[in-house]
Design an enzyme around this catalytic site. Sequence first.
Site, PDB file in Angstrom:
ATOM      1  N   MET A 284       1.394  -0.450   0.201  1.00 37.75           N
ATOM      2  CA  MET A 284       0.324   0.397   0.170  1.00 37.75           C
ATOM      3  C   MET A 284       0.475   1.582   0.080  1.00 37.75           C
ATOM      4  SD  MET A 284      -2.955   1.253  -0.135  1.00 37.75           S
ATOM      5  CE  MET A 284      -2.614   3.228  -0.147  1.00 37.75           C
ATOM      6  N   GLU A 285       0.610   2.253  -1.098  1.00 40.96           N
ATOM      7  CA  GLU A 285       1.372   3.819  -1.297  1.00 40.96           C
ATOM      8  C   GLU A 285       1.012   5.002   0.023  1.00 40.96           C
ATOM      9  OE1 GLU A 285      -1.111   2.418  -2.761  1.00 40.96           O
ATOM     10  OE2 GLU A 285      -2.397   3.710  -3.680  1.00 40.96           O
ATOM     11  N   HIS A 309       6.486  -0.701  -7.759  1.00 37.08           N
ATOM     12  CA  HIS A 309       4.784  -1.054  -8.112  1.00 37.08           C
ATOM     13  C   HIS A 309       4.722   0.221  -7.456  1.00 37.08           C
ATOM     14  CE1 HIS A 309       0.105  -1.251  -8.735  1.00 37.08           C
ATOM     15  NE2 HIS A 309       0.413  -0.494  -7.827  1.00 37.08           N
ATOM     16  N   GLU A 310       4.682   0.241  -6.201  1.00 30.44           N
ATOM     17  CA  GLU A 310       4.412   1.183  -4.573  1.00 30.44           C
ATOM     18  C   GLU A 310       5.036   2.313  -4.545  1.00 30.44           C
ATOM     19  OE1 GLU A 310       1.519   0.111  -2.985  1.00 30.44           O
ATOM     20  OE2 GLU A 310       2.286  -2.006  -3.480  1.00 30.44           O
ATOM     21  N   HIS A 313       3.690   4.434  -7.508  1.00 31.53           N
ATOM     22  CA  HIS A 313       2.322   5.772  -6.705  1.00 31.53           C
ATOM     23  C   HIS A 313       2.617   6.545  -6.396  1.00 31.53           C
ATOM     24  CE1 HIS A 313      -1.383   3.361  -6.600  1.00 31.53           C
ATOM     25  NE2 HIS A 313      -0.483   2.530  -6.281  1.00 31.53           N
ATOM     26  N   GLU A 332      -4.105   2.892 -10.975  1.00 26.76           N
ATOM     27  CA  GLU A 332      -3.532   1.697 -10.949  1.00 26.76           C
ATOM     28  C   GLU A 332      -2.932   1.578 -12.272  1.00 26.76           C
ATOM     29  OE1 GLU A 332      -2.883   0.326  -8.111  1.00 26.76           O
ATOM     30  OE2 GLU A 332      -4.226   1.307  -7.225  1.00 26.76           O
ATOM     31  N   ASP A 387     -14.589  -2.468  -2.568  1.00 21.85           N
ATOM     32  CA  ASP A 387     -13.996  -3.889  -2.794  1.00 21.85           C
ATOM     33  C   ASP A 387     -14.655  -4.334  -3.493  1.00 21.85           C
ATOM     34  OD1 ASP A 387     -12.475  -2.026  -0.846  1.00 21.85           O
ATOM     35  OD2 ASP A 387     -13.168  -2.359   1.124  1.00 21.85           O
ATOM     36  N   TYR A 395      -5.881  -2.750 -13.213  1.00 26.16           N
ATOM     37  CA  TYR A 395      -4.432  -2.553 -13.263  1.00 26.16           C
ATOM     38  C   TYR A 395      -3.474  -2.487 -14.542  1.00 26.16           C
ATOM     39  CZ  TYR A 395      -4.626  -2.982  -8.086  1.00 26.16           C
ATOM     40  OH  TYR A 395      -4.395  -2.513  -6.864  1.00 26.16           O
ATOM     41  N   ARG A 569      -2.704 -12.406   2.807  1.00 18.28           N
ATOM     42  CA  ARG A 569      -2.813 -11.902   1.317  1.00 18.28           C
ATOM     43  C   ARG A 569      -3.476 -12.583   0.132  1.00 18.28           C
ATOM     44  NH1 ARG A 569       2.165 -10.085  -2.900  1.00 18.28           N
ATOM     45  NH2 ARG A 569       1.069  -9.539  -4.348  1.00 18.28           N
ATOM     46  N   LYS A 571      -5.039 -12.074  -2.956  1.00 15.76           N
ATOM     47  CA  LYS A 571      -4.488 -12.827  -3.644  1.00 15.76           C
ATOM     48  C   LYS A 571      -3.999 -13.640  -3.587  1.00 15.76           C
ATOM     49  CE  LYS A 571      -0.546 -11.689  -6.982  1.00 15.76           C
ATOM     50  NZ  LYS A 571       0.016 -10.756  -7.076  1.00 15.76           N
TER      51      LYS A 571
HETATM   52  N1  BES Z   1      -2.994   0.620  -3.896  1.00 13.90           N
HETATM   53  C1  BES Z   1      -3.300  -0.834  -3.858  1.00 13.90           C
HETATM   54  C2  BES Z   1      -3.855  -1.436  -3.173  1.00 13.90           C
HETATM   55  C3  BES Z   1      -5.181  -1.046  -2.882  1.00 13.90           C
HETATM   56  C4  BES Z   1      -5.883  -1.016  -4.428  1.00 13.90           C
HETATM   57  C5  BES Z   1      -5.645  -1.443  -1.442  1.00 13.90           C
HETATM   58  C6  BES Z   1      -7.422  -0.688  -3.985  1.00 13.90           C
HETATM   59  C7  BES Z   1      -7.850  -1.054  -1.620  1.00 13.90           C
HETATM   60  C8  BES Z   1      -8.347  -0.843  -2.949  1.00 13.90           C
HETATM   61  C9  BES Z   1      -1.486  -0.887  -4.379  1.00 13.90           C
HETATM   62  O1  BES Z   1      -0.640   0.012  -4.146  1.00 13.90           O
HETATM   63  C10 BES Z   1      -1.211  -2.183  -5.643  1.00 13.90           C
HETATM   64  O2  BES Z   1      -1.893  -2.296  -5.823  1.00 13.90           O
HETATM   65  N2  BES Z   1      -0.862  -3.350  -4.586  1.00 13.90           N
HETATM   66  C11 BES Z   1      -0.871  -4.672  -5.681  1.00 13.90           C
HETATM   67  C12 BES Z   1       0.630  -4.646  -5.854  1.00 13.90           C
HETATM   68  C13 BES Z   1       1.373  -5.053  -6.973  1.00 13.90           C
HETATM   69  C14 BES Z   1      -0.244  -4.807  -7.973  1.00 13.90           C
HETATM   70  C15 BES Z   1       2.271  -5.482  -7.708  1.00 13.90           C
HETATM   71  C16 BES Z   1      -1.252  -5.751  -4.535  1.00 13.90           C
HETATM   72  O3  BES Z   1      -1.278  -6.322  -3.151  1.00 13.90           O
HETATM   73  O4  BES Z   1      -1.214  -6.934  -4.430  1.00 13.90           O
HETATM   74 ZN    ZN Z   2      -1.075  -0.107  -6.633  1.00 12.80          ZN
END
Ligand code: BES
Ligand code: ZN
Length: 614
Positions: A284-285, A309-310, A313, A332, A387, A395, A569, A571
């Site tokens: 998170m950036e 990535h961060e 931002h 994004e 969300d 992205y 996490r 993902k």
């Molecule tokens: N800002 C996002 C995380 C985010 C987005 C939180 C929307 C809540 C709502 C952060 O920069 C991000 O994109 N993280 C990715 C990184 C990846 C694409 C390299 C992640 O968490 O996987």
């Molecule tokens: Zn991001």
Amino acid sequence: MKLTPIFLSLAMAGACSHATANAVDEHTYANLNDVITTHLHLDLDVDFADKQLEGFVEHTLQWQDNSSKTLVLDTRDLDIDKIMYQDQNGGWHKASYTLAKRDDVKGSKLTITFKSQAQKARIYYNSRPEASGLQWLTPEQTASKTHPFMYSQSQAIHARSWIPVQDTPAMRVTYSARIHTPKDVRAVMSADNKDALYKDGDYIFDMPQAISPYLIAIGAGNLEFKAMSKQTGIFAEPTILDASVAEFNDTQAMIDKTNAMYGEYAWGRYDLLMLPPSFPFGGMENPRLSFITPTVVAGDKSLVNLIAHELAHSWSGNLVTNATWEDLWLNEGFTSYVENRIMEEVFGRDRAVMEQALDAAGLRAQLKTIDAPDTRLNLKLNGRDPDDAFSSVPYTKGQLFLIYLENKYGRDKFDPFVKTYFNEFSFKSLTTAEFVTYIKANLIEKYPGVVSMDKVNEWIFEPGLPADAPNPTSDAFDKVDNATQTWLTGSTTAAQLPTNNWTVHEWLHFLNNLPRDLSIEKMTELDAEFNLTQSTNAERAFAWYMLAVGNGYQAIYPALDNHLSGIGRRKLIVPLYKALVTHGKREWANKVYLNARPGYHPLAQGTIDALFVK
Ligand code: BES
Ligand code: ZN
């Protein structure tokens, strides 16, 4: 540099036929036309025993409308104790207020009424243990096991669960804070962290640059600091500090390369905060202090694109900000694009292209599972929680759009366009419609005959991918594909796969592309040869478990239990829970989840709870 809050101009209606006529952020109750906050001061106790932040926030107000005496703020699950305000003569008075019934998405509207236009409003409050934007961890849930840990995750609309605030990316505030913690716990924020270097339980923070409220962030725990370069360093629990420094010591090089491409980094220091494994995101950036999952500390820098990535931002997102969550792709998509340009500069073109190809394949797979309207770059949330519409569309589709433009115009024209765009909109929030107006004048019409506005509109407002979208391919992956074919057809054994010089990226491509009806013999052969079930790289382990669940390969289950219980996490866990449910393992997955759930962040709990309601 502009330090005053820049409030979104809504004058864009009609600029583009596709744009929403009224580009207002539907996720805030704030009455921005009457009054805006220019500065926030937080005075909070971090109370680990009661899992709450407790104290006050003071809003410095700038009235936009002479006749208004009302300040409306966003809150969610906050207990309000009292509200005081300072009139124009400096006197303090009690304000009256009402807290409306809780809306599931937006929370509770807090309406504060003053007798005269207040200069400042002070709200005494506490957050609740279930705050959607905070996670509270017991010592046992941390790496060092000795101290508790807490951290915030405010994006998209969770700042309101720990600060009563005008919670919209359309506006910006500067902030300061005084934070009290137990003496042996260090607090850090998305601000100047100088004072946090001396650990005494009493910390002063200052953020003199105006940021959107979703970027206000706090973390507290058994944190030590180590510098990586003059400008960069890491806060982490002692057990992972050195490994994190070794993993991320290219951060300064990343900053230097980005400065050269897109203009000077605007925020002074750039530090990283290593979070516990339950952090629901990769990163998170938060400005000056990105929050990072420990699952990217792989030992071989294979997952450091997360840092690129961060860091990216710091230009797209933190400087140039989406005005509403329907414009998330402006944050994004540009960030994914810049991230990859940084990776190319620091780690070379081959790796950058592999990362593009992996992401593009991931997007193409996801597009099949998302409702068509949600595959548009300019999202239509229609009152939904941001969300709930989260996907790789903003992205990777956003990134592919920018790669498309880069290919058409060439870097000699496209790079200056991006740099000027960042400069033009720095410390501002903009809508997709404003972006369309900007690109029309500064790229499309500046160099006629290259790309049409119809094409731009197709990318931004139509579902799916245009037929001529870039399809990144990697020579390295072609070689993997050839070797895979000879193994699949039985001409070679797993031991003969040329894996010796495979990077994690080649492994991911290999695993992601294996058939989901692979025989148990083949799965066993791979596992015996490469010990995949015991992978220590979280992404590679994830790819293997997805394959194994799809193929009904049973040997993974104890290791999969550890994976799902050890990290939060989203993902890396949500797709596994989903796959387990669809492949007849609901009961097993539910049991693992019940056990793991207390350790997950409220956001992850929400997502996974939804899978198990019958
Ligand atoms: N800002 C996002 C995380 C985010 C987005 C939180 C929307 C809540 C709502 C952060 O920069 C991000 O994109 N993280 C990715 C990184 C990846 C694409 C390299 C992640 O968490 O996987
Ligand atoms: Zn991001």
